[in-house]
Motif scaffolding. Sequence first.
Motif, PDB file in Angstrom:
ATOM      1  N   TYR A  66       2.273   3.481  23.591  1.00 47.08           N
ATOM      2  CA  TYR A  66       2.064   4.573  24.552  1.00 47.08           C
ATOM      3  C   TYR A  66       3.293   4.761  25.441  1.00 47.08           C
ATOM      4  O   TYR A  66       3.755   5.880  25.662  1.00 47.08           O
ATOM      5  N   GLU A  85       6.083   6.441  23.622  1.00 47.62           N
ATOM      6  CA  GLU A  85       5.796   7.869  23.437  1.00 47.62           C
ATOM      7  C   GLU A  85       6.067   8.651  24.707  1.00 47.62           C
ATOM      8  O   GLU A  85       6.640   9.747  24.680  1.00 47.62           O
ATOM      9  N   PRO A 122       7.611  11.699  18.597  1.00 49.85           N
ATOM     10  CA  PRO A 122       7.341  10.275  18.795  1.00 49.85           C
ATOM     11  C   PRO A 122       6.956   9.518  17.536  1.00 49.85           C
ATOM     12  O   PRO A 122       6.895   8.288  17.538  1.00 49.85           O
ATOM     13  N   ASP A 176       1.562   6.674  15.821  1.00 50.28           N
ATOM     14  CA  ASP A 176       1.035   6.006  17.015  1.00 50.28           C
ATOM     15  C   ASP A 176       0.935   4.505  16.760  1.00 50.28           C
ATOM     16  O   ASP A 176      -0.155   3.925  16.675  1.00 50.28           O
ATOM     17  N   ARG A 206       7.279   3.250  16.097  1.00 52.65           N
ATOM     18  CA  ARG A 206       8.054   3.945  17.131  1.00 52.65           C
ATOM     19  C   ARG A 206       9.333   3.180  17.450  1.00 52.65           C
ATOM     20  O   ARG A 206      10.391   3.781  17.652  1.00 52.65           O
TER      21      ARG A 206
END
Length: 300
Positions: free
Chosen positions: A229, A232, A279, A282, A287
């Motif tokens: 998170y 991102e 990004p 998830d 990432r």
Amino acid sequence: MTERSNRPDRVAFVGFGEAGSALASGWGDARPTDLRAYDIKMETPATRQALIDRCAEHGVAGQTSLASALRRVVAVFCVVTADQALAAAQAGAPLIAPGTLWFDCNSCAPGTKRRAAQLIEAAGGRYVDVAVMSPVYPKRHHVPLLIAGPHSEAACATLGALDMRPNHAGAEVGRASSIKMLRSVMVKGMEALTAECFLAARRAGVEEEVIGSLEASDPDIRWRARGAYNLERMMVHGARRAAEMKEVALTVDELGLGGRMAAATAVWQELISDLGEEPGADDLYARADLILSRLPPLTR
């Protein structure tokens, strides 16, 4: 006075990016009858049409000049980037009508907000220090707001009439900003620490061991999910976060504490933002790999 009587009928946005769009799309029955927006990108042919289309999508009258946006309005929501907040006040002050509420919703140092307040007040406007205390999505116009300054009572009444969520933070311009800025030392600083820790661990091939150690030390945090998170947030919003953290560094420096951590956070936010906004999956490792594949060699 009733809530309806406090509702402004002519409202303008100065800046119409994510924040302005979120507020405009959230207002339902409380929506002002005359809602306009001006963004500096409207002055550039390459970006003008996209801004006009965005305004139309949200039922907002896009204006190609600041003067037309501010003509006879009774409330202004200034939602530009942190580094442009003072310039927006300088440009807008000569154009506002006496008594206009200028809601400065930008993430700026208290000193920057006080300088903007002087400009707006000298022009006969009413300056309001606003701190937006969470992401504007998904809450939109219900995002929690801290309000400070000598016009806080009138400001809260107006925002309440727009079905917004203001909370009074004090009568001094800069108090709401101080709370937001100093909170960001932790929030955005944790994002930067996430990047440095997990990118380095991934490159060293010890990511599982590092995460395992973190989970053992602080099991209340889901480190993989939180790391994904945070990365991102930096990839998509890093440019705006970097501008904010430069103001945070200034805030801490004005308090005699240097602001070194905030300044370093701004560097990481800007660096990752420059790599692109997509990004990817998830997943923390996906990432991290995407960022590492784009990251140029860095040395101190």
